[in-house]
Design an enzyme around this catalytic site. Structure first.
Site, short mmCIF file in Angstrom:
data_model
loop_
_atom_site.label_atom_id
_atom_site.label_comp_id
_atom_site.label_asym_id
_atom_site.label_seq_id
_atom_site.Cartn_x
_atom_site.Cartn_y
_atom_site.Cartn_z
CB CYS A 294 105.46 51.14 55.71
SG CYS A 294 105.38 52.28 57.10
CB ALA B 3 108.88 52.30 59.21
NE ARG C 26 115.86 52.58 63.80
CZ ARG C 26 116.67 53.60 63.56
NH1 ARG C 26 116.45 54.77 64.13
NH2 ARG C 26 117.67 53.47 62.73
CG HIS D 265 116.27 53.96 54.49
ND1 HIS D 265 116.59 52.66 54.18
CD2 HIS D 265 115.79 53.94 55.75
CE1 HIS D 265 116.31 51.89 55.22
NE2 HIS D 265 115.83 52.64 56.19
FE1 CFM Z 1 120.62 50.51 58.45
FE2 CFM Z 1 119.91 48.34 59.26
FE3 CFM Z 1 118.14 50.28 58.63
FE4 CFM Z 1 119.75 50.50 60.80
FE5 CFM Z 1 117.79 49.50 62.39
FE6 CFM Z 1 117.99 47.40 60.79
FE7 CFM Z 1 116.24 49.28 60.22
MO1 CFM Z 1 115.87 47.77 62.27
S1 CFM Z 1 121.43 49.43 60.15
S2 CFM Z 1 119.20 51.92 59.30
S3 CFM Z 1 119.40 50.88 62.91
S4 CFM Z 1 119.38 49.09 57.37
S5 CFM Z 1 118.03 47.51 62.90
S6 CFM Z 1 119.69 46.31 59.77
S7 CFM Z 1 116.02 47.22 60.06
S8 CFM Z 1 115.76 50.04 62.14
S9 CFM Z 1 115.95 50.48 58.48
#
Ligand code: CFM
Length: 544
Positions: free
Chosen positions: A60, A63, A94, A194
């Site tokens: 979500c 997160a 994480r 993000h």
């Molecule tokens: Fe970038 Fe990722 Fe992500 Fe990531 Fe991660 Fe991920 Fe993630 Mo899990 S590199 S920041 S450190 S998109 S592994 S493939 S899914 S937490 S949001």
């Protein structure tokens, strides 16, 4: 002797994946399941809502904001405004590591701060409780910065976390309090979080410290979160090359480093998906260009370091980078020679996040393994097809909910680091700034690219291709292992890592060699298969 494996035609595979879906769902999913041909421009449907009822891998918005982008910075105290479960289940899961330089330095990463919202707060409002929580946290820890993260009920009842943040910043004087409206339901996945996190950091943190730090070559590393110690390995390499790493977004980072991060000369971008917004905004406001890199895979690490050296154009730096690469590549080559005989020709599938499903293909290539199918959980079309398609992306209502900051060049601090001619000259040498070509051009012909894959589609793919390793996360891990396929977690690395840089590549070769060589998987009889044979009365079937 190995026998060449035979598979059905890719068009039949796609048909098989879609066959059981209701017509409308099949039509929708069909646009997210693409047969790759690197020579043909392809369009994939991505960053749209998951069909209700489908078991998705996605997380979500909260997160993406709190867990992914803000969480790894050790001295920003993150308070989650919401019911306790949102905090508890996100607590230390994480594996983003951090290393304070002194014993006295603040480190809030091991803590879990929550307002523990109850029913009466949902009915009568939670702002007072939030104010109290901030006061209490400040009393005990005296942090330089507090971030407030909103969970679903906060948006539903209309608590104004930003007003609380402003009031508390004014009251506390030496603590910067800022809020994020990152309610779980915003957008269609953690990707929205993000963007919200990038906006908040840019508004409230970046640009607060204009000191010019020492060092001839100053950089930031964007989109690297120190999972399993990846950032530590990269810090080692930068140091050996004579590069000053001002900040990392946000693995092993501090608040002060982020405040000063706009004073660098180059941003390296690892995970484009989660942090491209800050890269773009920093360029517009301060003139700092960004360069996409990939430190996953020995060859990609060397290539990325060499590109960085080329950007600075300094002969001494180039020589140093060459020396480090040659020394490290000798070690990775030796490690590869030991593992490759056991991994060569094996098949991998990767369904992870928004960048690793691309980056990790490099490591599998080095091992002589083929990535037969790959996809992201929540990436956008540009992460698949390349940034040039950004103007063609249709903005739907879910994306419109996320604020786009209007950034202008800073009157005093805007200073382009390179002239237009220098940028062109770098491009001619293969160093293209502000560019990412995405996953699809790097994948072989007749491979599948699937966005937001469902558990059902994963199981079908496994039945058809019987891959030697499946890469995904903890939610998928045990079901897939019960099917007799080893699963490598590419989010948390299980208990392994680092996998970035040269040392990381060596760790990965060894771990994958061990996983694909083990014969134990073939002995597993999935419990549901066993039940079908032994207790048919306990098996269920789907009734439409
Ligand atoms: Fe970038 Fe990722 Fe992500 Fe990531 Fe991660 Fe991920 Fe993630 Mo899990 S590199 S920041 S450190 S998109 S592994 S493939 S899914 S937490 S949001």
């Amino acid at each position: 002797m190995s026998v060449a494996r035979q598979y059905p035609a890719p068009s039949e595979v796609k048909e098989e994946l879609l066959k059981k879906y209701p017509t409308k769902v099949a039509k929708k999913r069909s646009k997210s399941i693409v047969l790759n041909d690197p020579d043909q421009p392809k369009e994939i449907q991505a960053n749209i809502r998951t069909v209700p009822g489908i078991i998705t891998q996605r997380g979500c918005c909260y997160a993406g904001c709190k867990g992914v982008v803000l969480g790894p910075t050790r001295d920003i105290l993150n308070i989650v405004h919401g019911p306790i479960g949102c905090s508890y289940y996100a607590w230390l899961t994480r594996r983003n590591q951090t290393k304070p330089e002194t014993a006295e330095e603040a480190n809030y990463v091991p803590y879990c701060f929550s307002t523990d919202m109850q029913e009466d707060h949902v009915v009568f409002g939670g702002e007072k409780k939030l104010t109290k929580a901030i006061e209490e946290a400040y009393e005990i820890f005296k942090p330089k910065a507090i971030a407030i993260h909103s969970t679903c009920p906060v948006g539903l009842i209309g608590d104004d976390v930003h007003a609380v943040a402003r009031a508390m910043t004014a009251k506390l004087e030496d603590c910067n309090v800022f809020g994020f409206s990152c309610e779980g339901y915003k957008g269609v996945s953690q990707s929205a979080g993000h963007h919200i996190a990038n906006n908040g950091l840019f508004k409230h943190v970046v640009g607060k410290d204009n000191t010019v730090r020492e060092g001839k070559f100053r950089i930031n590393l964007l989109g690297e979160y120190n999972i399993g110690g990846d950032s530590f390995e990269l810090e080692r390499l930068f140091e050996e090359c004579g590069i000053t790493l001002v900040s990392t977004y946000s693995g092993n980072s501090t608040y002060l480093d982020l405040m000063n991060s706009h004073m660098v000369d180059l941003n390296l971008v690892m995970c484009h998906r989660s942090i491209n917004y800050i890269g773009e905004m920093m360029e517009t406001k301060y003139g700092v260009p960004w360069l996409k890199v990939n430190f996953i895979g020995a060859e990609s690490t060397a290539k990325s370091l060499r590109k960085m050296a080329e950007y600075f154009g300094d002969e001494e730096l180039k020589a140093k980078v060459e020396e480090v690469c040659e020394r490290e590549l000798a070690k990775t080559t030796a490690a590869l020679a030991a593992s490759k005989p056991k991994t060569e020709g094996k098949l991998a599938m990767l369904f992870v996040g928004g960048s690793r499903a691309h980056h990790y293909q490099e490591l599998f290539k080095e091992l002589g393994m083929k990535t037969i199918a790959a996809g992201y959980e929540f990436a956008h079309r540009d992460d698949y097809e390349g940034r040039e398609i950004i103007p063609n992306i249709k903005i739907d209502a879910d994306s419109k909910n996320i604020e786009e900051l209007k950034i202008k060049p800073d009157e005093e601090l805007y200073k382009p680091r390179k002239t237009a001619e220098e940028i062109e000259a770098l491009k001619a040498k293969g160093v293209e700034l502000g560019e990412y070509k995405g996953m699809m051009p790097d994948m072989a012909e007749h491979t599948f690219v699937i966005d937001d894959i469902s558990q059902y589609e994963s199981e079908k793919l496994i039945e058809i291709y019987k891959p030697d390793v499946f890469c995904a996360g903890v939610k998928e891990k045990y079901v897939i292992q019960k099917m007799g396929i080893p699963l490598k977690q590419l989010h948390s690395y299980d208990y392994g890592g680092p996998y970035a840089g040269f040392e990381g590549a060596i760790n990965f070769y060894k771990d994958i060699e061990r996983m694909v060589s083990s014969r134990i998987w073939k002995l597993i009889d999935a419990p549901w298969e066993k039940a079908k044979k032994e207790q048919p009365e306990l098996t269920a079937t789907y009734v439409a």
